[in-house]
Design a protein around this motif. Structure first.
Motif, mmCIF file in Angstrom:
data_model
loop_
_atom_site.group_PDB
_atom_site.id
_atom_site.type_symbol
_atom_site.label_atom_id
_atom_site.label_comp_id
_atom_site.label_asym_id
_atom_site.label_seq_id
_atom_site.Cartn_x
_atom_site.Cartn_y
_atom_site.Cartn_z
ATOM 1 N N GLY A 272 7.857 6.058 0.064
ATOM 2 C CA GLY A 272 6.760 5.558 -0.045
ATOM 3 C C GLY A 272 6.786 4.367 -1.013
ATOM 4 N N VAL A 273 6.595 5.194 -1.916
ATOM 5 C CA VAL A 273 6.594 4.602 -3.458
ATOM 6 C C VAL A 273 7.946 3.050 -3.258
ATOM 7 C CG1 VAL A 273 6.251 4.193 -6.372
ATOM 8 C CG2 VAL A 273 4.953 6.103 -4.714
ATOM 9 N N ALA A 274 8.662 4.126 -3.323
ATOM 10 C CA ALA A 274 10.185 2.571 -2.687
ATOM 11 C C ALA A 274 10.136 2.108 -2.097
ATOM 12 C CB ALA A 274 11.589 3.856 -2.920
ATOM 13 N N ARG A 275 9.190 2.591 -1.092
ATOM 14 C CA ARG A 275 9.008 0.945 0.132
ATOM 15 C C ARG A 275 7.880 0.005 -0.162
ATOM 16 N NH1 ARG A 275 7.006 3.425 6.026
ATOM 17 N NH2 ARG A 275 4.793 4.036 4.839
ATOM 18 N N ALA A 276 6.460 0.379 -0.313
ATOM 19 C CA ALA A 276 6.387 -0.655 -1.047
ATOM 20 C C ALA A 276 6.685 -1.216 -2.495
ATOM 21 C CB ALA A 276 5.042 0.894 -1.528
ATOM 22 N N LEU A 277 7.779 -0.280 -3.323
ATOM 23 C CA LEU A 277 7.709 -1.646 -4.612
ATOM 24 C C LEU A 277 9.365 -2.516 -4.076
ATOM 25 C CD1 LEU A 277 8.127 0.978 -7.258
ATOM 26 C CD2 LEU A 277 6.657 -0.608 -6.447
ATOM 27 N N ILE B 255 0.907 -1.203 0.374
ATOM 28 C CA ILE B 255 0.388 -0.148 -0.492
ATOM 29 C C ILE B 255 0.825 1.261 0.158
ATOM 30 C CG2 ILE B 255 -0.146 -0.014 2.370
ATOM 31 C CD1 ILE B 255 -2.827 0.812 2.808
ATOM 32 N N ILE B 256 0.320 2.256 -0.446
ATOM 33 C CA ILE B 256 0.743 3.495 -1.044
ATOM 34 C C ILE B 256 -0.384 4.247 0.450
ATOM 35 C CG2 ILE B 256 1.753 5.278 -2.143
ATOM 36 C CD1 ILE B 256 2.577 3.269 -4.283
ATOM 37 N N PHE B 257 0.310 5.184 1.246
ATOM 38 C CA PHE B 257 -0.654 5.491 1.823
ATOM 39 C C PHE B 257 -0.861 7.563 1.758
ATOM 40 C CE2 PHE B 257 0.978 2.440 4.801
ATOM 41 C CZ PHE B 257 0.360 1.655 5.201
ATOM 42 N N GLN B 258 -1.662 8.033 1.503
ATOM 43 C CA GLN B 258 -2.166 9.191 1.054
ATOM 44 C C GLN B 258 -1.204 10.427 2.522
ATOM 45 O OE1 GLN B 258 -6.175 10.429 2.924
ATOM 46 N NE2 GLN B 258 -5.959 12.019 2.092
ATOM 47 N N ASP B 259 -0.710 10.402 3.233
ATOM 48 C CA ASP B 259 -0.088 11.002 4.072
ATOM 49 C C ASP B 259 1.547 10.708 3.971
ATOM 50 O OD1 ASP B 259 0.990 13.148 5.371
ATOM 51 O OD2 ASP B 259 0.106 13.443 7.123
ATOM 52 N N PRO B 260 2.203 11.305 3.104
ATOM 53 C CA PRO B 260 3.982 11.060 3.055
ATOM 54 C C PRO B 260 4.195 11.433 4.237
ATOM 55 C CG PRO B 260 3.521 13.281 1.291
ATOM 56 C CD PRO B 260 1.760 12.906 1.896
ATOM 57 N N TYR B 261 4.169 12.019 5.361
ATOM 58 C CA TYR B 261 4.814 12.159 6.351
ATOM 59 C C TYR B 261 4.681 11.880 6.820
ATOM 60 C CZ TYR B 261 7.822 15.975 9.466
ATOM 61 O OH TYR B 261 7.869 15.514 10.543
ATOM 62 N N SER B 262 2.986 11.512 7.683
ATOM 63 C CA SER B 262 2.793 10.684 8.850
ATOM 64 C C SER B 262 2.980 9.096 8.619
ATOM 65 C CB SER B 262 1.138 10.829 9.287
ATOM 66 O OG SER B 262 0.422 10.673 7.935
#
Length: 330
Positions: free
Chosen positions: A166-171, A98-105
């Motif tokens: 966040g995208v890198a973490r999801a991939l 999952i890629i979350f909505q808030d890239p900071y929290s």
């Protein structure tokens, strides 16, 4: 379910029990997801759109079993994952991210970008330690960041850069299926297009399948192959992107499109605003849940809930009068 189907959801429900009074006794349910049926084909992007409070995020979290569904079935690669024990579900999470909505929290402020991206390897033990650093460098380059960014903390990045982390973490674990939960809604308009184009490119490069959740129709139109419109926990319309935007058949979809801003003033038309708010999922109106806000409602709309029916090939609508505006409103 055909061989091209990656994910299938049947009759999915998520009810949250409500506690009332001093003794915290159960007093009803909040029906966040109320009987959803969906299929997602391998390699496609299914857009899920609707106003805030319609249950989009809860549906996504239920599919990943971040929330346990109250009822229903979820098939991933033809296997019902709701029957999986914790250990087997843990292994499956490598395939569903999952890629979350808030890239900071969604990023730990105490950890560097390199540590955040590397963490999935440590949790799942998928790569030897000596190979993790090189893999992280490749992921950073793929999402458009630089190697020197690995030693920085989340607060040192812009919103767009944080979302790339966040995208890198999801991939990191090479998933087959990714839920993008409003991944650009917290970003500046100038950055949104960059992230959307990145997601499209990554889909081609890694053969990804997306469930793209958003409340913005223009964003969903840009990235999706098909679109599902959700209202008060239910899917009210589902079609290919082209069919939905050329000829919306549900009055809620029509109202959403009419409410969307149009930059060119010459193309703007007189439009009736979408009045009222999304009803509370605690007290869902009888009959069609949209009828209190629908200018085309008649008696049957207030008494009987419509089923999701295939009106045209691949075009599903839950409305007693789909695409018909010639009956008299009450």
């Amino acid at each position: 379910m055909d061989n091209g189907t990656l994910l299938e959801v049947k009759g999915l429900k998520k009810y949250f029990p409500l506690k009332k009074g001093f003794l915290r006794k159960q007093g009803g349910y909040l029906k966040a997801v109320d009987g959803v049926d969906l299929t997602i084909q391998k390699g496609e992007t299914l857009g899920l759109v609707g106003e805030s409070g319609c249950g989009k995020t809860t549906l996504g979290r239920c599919i990943l079993r971040l929330e346990e569904p109250t009822e229903g079935e979820i098939y991933f690669e033809h296997s019902n994952i709701l029957s999986y024990p914790p250990r087997k579900m843990r292994r499956l999470r490598q395939q569903m991210q999952i890629i979350f909505q808030d890239p900071y929290s969604s990023l730990d402020p105490r950890k560097t970008a390199g540590h955040i991206i590397k963490e999935p390897f440590a949790i799942h033990g998928t790569l030897p330690r000596q190979e993790r650093k090189e893999k992280v460098k490749k992921l950073v380059e793929v999402v458009g960041l630089l190697p020197e960014h690995l030693d920085r903390y989340p607060h040192e990045f812009s919103g767009g850069q944080r979302q790339r982390i966040g995208v890198a973490r999801a991939l990191a674990l090479n998933p087959k299926f990714v839920i993008a939960d409003e991944p650009v809604s917290a970003l500046d308009v100038s950055i949104q297009a960059q992230i959307l184009n990145l997601l499209v490119e990554l889909q081609r490069q890694f053969d990804l399948t997306y469930l793209f959740i958003s409340h913005a129709l223009n964003v969903v139109r840009h990235i999706s192959n098909r679109v599902a419109v959700m209202y008060v926990g239910r899917i009210v319309e589902l079609a290919t992107t082209r069919a939905l935007f050329v000829r919306p058949l549900h009055p809620y979809t029509e109202a959403l499109m009419m409410a969307a801003p149009i930059p060119n003033p010459l193309k703007r038309k007189e439009k009736a605003p979408l009045e009222g708010d999304v009803p509370s999922p605690i007290e869902v109106p009888p009959g069609c849940s949209f009828h209190p806000r629908c200018s085309y409602r008649v008696k049957i709309c207030m008494e009987q809930a419509p089923f999701l029916n295939e009106i045209e090939t691949g075009h599903w609508v839950a409305c007693h009068f789909p695409g018909k505006r010639n009956h008299r409103p009450t």
